[in-house]
Scaffold this active site. Sequence first.
Site, PDB file in Angstrom:
ATOM      1  N   GLU A 107       0.817  -1.233   0.000  1.00  0.00           N
ATOM      2  CA  GLU A 107       0.000   0.000   0.000  1.00  0.00           C
ATOM      3  C   GLU A 107       0.843   1.273   0.000  1.00  0.00           C
ATOM      4  OE1 GLU A 107      -3.635   0.091   2.262  1.00  0.00           O
ATOM      5  OE2 GLU A 107      -3.851  -2.069   2.052  1.00  0.00           O
TER       6      GLU A 107
HETATM    7  N1  CAA Z   1      -5.799  12.829  -2.314  1.00  0.00           N
HETATM    8  C1  CAA Z   1      -6.326  13.559  -3.348  1.00  0.00           C
HETATM    9  N2  CAA Z   1      -5.624  13.883  -4.439  1.00  0.00           N
HETATM   10  C2  CAA Z   1      -4.344  13.485  -4.500  1.00  0.00           C
HETATM   11  C3  CAA Z   1      -3.727  12.750  -3.475  1.00  0.00           C
HETATM   12  C4  CAA Z   1      -4.518  12.434  -2.343  1.00  0.00           C
HETATM   13  N3  CAA Z   1      -4.002  11.730  -1.322  1.00  0.00           N
HETATM   14  N4  CAA Z   1      -2.457  12.475  -3.810  1.00  0.00           N
HETATM   15  C5  CAA Z   1      -2.263  13.047  -5.001  1.00  0.00           C
HETATM   16  N5  CAA Z   1      -3.398  13.656  -5.427  1.00  0.00           N
HETATM   17  C6  CAA Z   1      -3.609  14.430  -6.653  1.00  0.00           C
HETATM   18  C7  CAA Z   1      -2.720  15.671  -6.612  1.00  0.00           C
HETATM   19  O1  CAA Z   1      -3.376  16.746  -5.957  1.00  0.00           O
HETATM   20  C8  CAA Z   1      -2.504  15.959  -8.067  1.00  0.00           C
HETATM   21  O2  CAA Z   1      -3.657  16.574  -8.590  1.00  0.00           O
HETATM   22  P1  CAA Z   1      -3.522  17.830  -9.602  1.00  0.00           P
HETATM   23  O3  CAA Z   1      -2.810  17.278 -10.800  1.00  0.00           O
HETATM   24  O4  CAA Z   1      -4.943  18.184  -9.866  1.00  0.00           O
HETATM   25  O5  CAA Z   1      -2.745  18.865  -8.889  1.00  0.00           O
HETATM   26  C9  CAA Z   1      -2.444  14.564  -8.665  1.00  0.00           C
HETATM   27  O6  CAA Z   1      -3.141  13.694  -7.766  1.00  0.00           O
HETATM   28  C10 CAA Z   1      -1.047  14.058  -8.876  1.00  0.00           C
HETATM   29  O7  CAA Z   1      -0.368  14.106  -7.676  1.00  0.00           O
HETATM   30  P2  CAA Z   1       1.199  13.846  -7.625  1.00  0.00           P
HETATM   31  O8  CAA Z   1       1.872  14.769  -8.588  1.00  0.00           O
HETATM   32  O9  CAA Z   1       1.630  13.928  -6.197  1.00  0.00           O
HETATM   33  O10 CAA Z   1       1.269  12.354  -8.210  1.00  0.00           O
HETATM   34  P3  CAA Z   1       2.490  11.415  -8.489  1.00  0.00           P
HETATM   35  O11 CAA Z   1       2.288  10.761  -9.776  1.00  0.00           O
HETATM   36  O12 CAA Z   1       3.767  12.156  -8.229  1.00  0.00           O
HETATM   37  O13 CAA Z   1       2.336  10.255  -7.385  1.00  0.00           O
HETATM   38  C11 CAA Z   1       2.418   9.212  -5.235  1.00  0.00           C
HETATM   39  C12 CAA Z   1       2.123  10.487  -6.052  1.00  0.00           C
HETATM   40  C13 CAA Z   1       2.128   9.603  -3.803  1.00  0.00           C
HETATM   41  C14 CAA Z   1       3.859   8.788  -5.347  1.00  0.00           C
HETATM   42  C15 CAA Z   1       1.484   8.086  -5.712  1.00  0.00           C
HETATM   43  O14 CAA Z   1       1.823   7.644  -7.012  1.00  0.00           O
HETATM   44  C16 CAA Z   1       1.467   6.889  -4.788  1.00  0.00           C
HETATM   45  O15 CAA Z   1       0.817   6.919  -3.757  1.00  0.00           O
HETATM   46  N6  CAA Z   1       2.188   5.815  -5.148  1.00  0.00           N
HETATM   47  C17 CAA Z   1       2.092   4.559  -4.390  1.00  0.00           C
HETATM   48  C18 CAA Z   1       0.978   3.734  -4.912  1.00  0.00           C
HETATM   49  C19 CAA Z   1       0.513   2.696  -3.932  1.00  0.00           C
HETATM   50  O16 CAA Z   1       0.344   2.958  -2.743  1.00  0.00           O
HETATM   51  N7  CAA Z   1       0.246   1.517  -4.452  1.00  0.00           N
HETATM   52  C20 CAA Z   1      -0.315   0.416  -3.706  1.00  0.00           C
HETATM   53  C21 CAA Z   1      -1.635   0.054  -4.283  1.00  0.00           C
HETATM   54  S1  CAA Z   1      -2.356  -1.278  -3.455  1.00  0.00           S
HETATM   55  C22 CAA Z   1      -2.812  -2.387  -4.708  1.00  0.00           C
HETATM   56  O17 CAA Z   1      -2.929  -2.062  -5.847  1.00  0.00           O
HETATM   57  C23 CAA Z   1      -2.958  -3.815  -4.361  1.00  0.00           C
HETATM   58  C24 CAA Z   1      -3.692  -4.265  -3.167  1.00  0.00           C
HETATM   59  O18 CAA Z   1      -3.938  -5.450  -3.050  1.00  0.00           O
HETATM   60  C25 CAA Z   1      -4.110  -3.370  -2.091  1.00  0.00           C
END
Ligand code: CAA
Length: 377
Positions: A361
Site C-alpha cells: 500500500e
Molecule cells: N488525495 C487527493 N488527491 C491526491 C492525493 C490524495 N491523497 N495524492 C495526489 N493527489 C492528486 C494531486 O493533488 C494531483 O492533482 P492535480 O494534478 O490536480 O494537482 C495529482 O493527484 C497528482 O499528484 P502527484 O503529482 O503527487 O502524483 P504522483 O504521480 O507524483 O504520485 C504518489 C504520487 C504519492 C507517489 C502516488 O503515485 C502513490 O501513492 N504511489 C504509491 C501507490 C501505492 O500505494 N500503491 C499500492 C496500491 S495497493 C494495490 O494495488 C494492491 C492491493 O492489493 C491493495
Amino acid sequence: MGYICSEETQELLEAVRDFCDNEVREQSKEYDRTGEWPKEIYDKAIEMQLHMLDIPEEYGGLGLDKLSIAAILEEMAKADAGFAVTFSVSNIGLKSVFLAGTEAQKKKFCDTIISGKFTGFALTEPQAGSDAAAGRTMAKKDGDCYVLNGRKCFITNGGVAGIYVVTAMTDKSKGIKGMSAFLVEDGTPGFTYGKHEDKMGIRGSNTCDLVFDDCRIPAENLLGNEGDGFKIAMQTLDVSRAFIGCIAVGIAQRAMEEAIAYGKERIQFGKPVVNNQVIAFKLADMAIQIETARQMVAYACTLIDMGRPYSKESAIAKAYGADVAMKVTIEAVQIFGGYGYSREYPVEKLMRDAKIFQIVEGTNEIQRVVISNHILK
Ligand code: CAA
C-alpha cells in the site's frame, strides 16, 4: 489493549480475541507452511460477520467507527497477520465506492460483501508500482460498455473476492487525468486470474494477478467520472494505510509478548534471560515503539472518524508502524537466539510477516514522499 473503545466494541473485541485464540493462532501455522488459502477459517470469521465491520448500518453492516475497527484488526493480526490483511484489504474497495460511487454501486458492493464475499482493490501493475500513474491497463468505451485490457499484479484477495475496484486508463494522453476506476465482478467474461504469488510472509492471505482480455463491463460500473481514478485511488489509500500500520502493530505486539514469555523461561547463567538488563531494555524499547505506533494509528483513525484531514497522519501511522514491526520482530528473534531462527518457534514467522508492511500500500519510501509533500507545501 491500547485503544480506548466503547463497551459495545469491547464485547465484540472479546469475542474476536476468543475466536482468534481458538480458531486462528495455532491453525495458521500449517497454512503458513503450505501457503494454502485457509477457507474454513475465513468461513467461520464470515459467520461472525467480521467481513462487514466497515459497512454502514444502513447498508446492512456493523457500521463500526475506524478506531474500533483498528482495535479488532490488531487483535486479528496478533493471531495471524495474513488473516488480518484479508479483512483490511477487503475494506479498501469499499472506501473507493463510498468516496465516488452511486447509490446503486454502494448497494451492490455492500450486498456482495454481506453475501459472504471479500473484495479487492487493483491499482498496481507490473510496471506501475510506486509510480501508480504509469498504469497501462486500458478501458475503452464501446456503446454502453467499457472494454478492459491489461494486467494487475500483487492484488490481495485476487482470486478469492467477489468484486474488485480496478483502475484503468480511459485516455492515456491525459496522464493521471486519464485514469478511471471501475467495479469488476468475479466471473465476468474476459476477466481471469493469473499468477498466484508464493510469498515470504502473510501466507494466509491470497495475492494474485488479475488479467483482463477484452473484458466487457457495463458502463454503469464506472466509479465517479472518467478521469477520477487516480484521485479516488489516492484518497482510498489515504484511509487504508492507517490500517496497515495497525496490523503491523499487532505483529509487533505479538512478537514482544512471545519474547517476554520466552525470556522469562529461558535460563542462562543461572537466571532467566530477561533478568539481564540488556534484554530487559530491549523489551522496554519494544514497548516504547509499539505503544507510540499504536497511538499514531489511533490518532489517524480518530481524525478519519471526525472527518478531519488525515492523509499525512495515516502515512505516518503506516510507515512508523511497519518500521516498528520490522525492528521489534528482528529483536524478538534475537532474544530467542538460535531457537528464534527455527520454524518450531513463532517469531521467525512474525519477522517474515512484518517485512511486507514496509512495502505494501505504498512503500515506506513513498509514505515519506506523501509526508514530505504535506509538510513542505
Ligand atoms: N488525495 C487527493 N488527491 C491526491 C492525493 C490524495 N491523497 N495524492 C495526489 N493527489 C492528486 C494531486 O493533488 C494531483 O492533482 P492535480 O494534478 O490536480 O494537482 C495529482 O493527484 C497528482 O499528484 P502527484 O503529482 O503527487 O502524483 P504522483 O504521480 O507524483 O504520485 C504518489 C504520487 C504519492 C507517489 C502516488 O503515485 C502513490 O501513492 N504511489 C504509491 C501507490 C501505492 O500505494 N500503491 C499500492 C496500491 S495497493 C494495490 O494495488 C494492491 C492491493 O492489493 C491493495
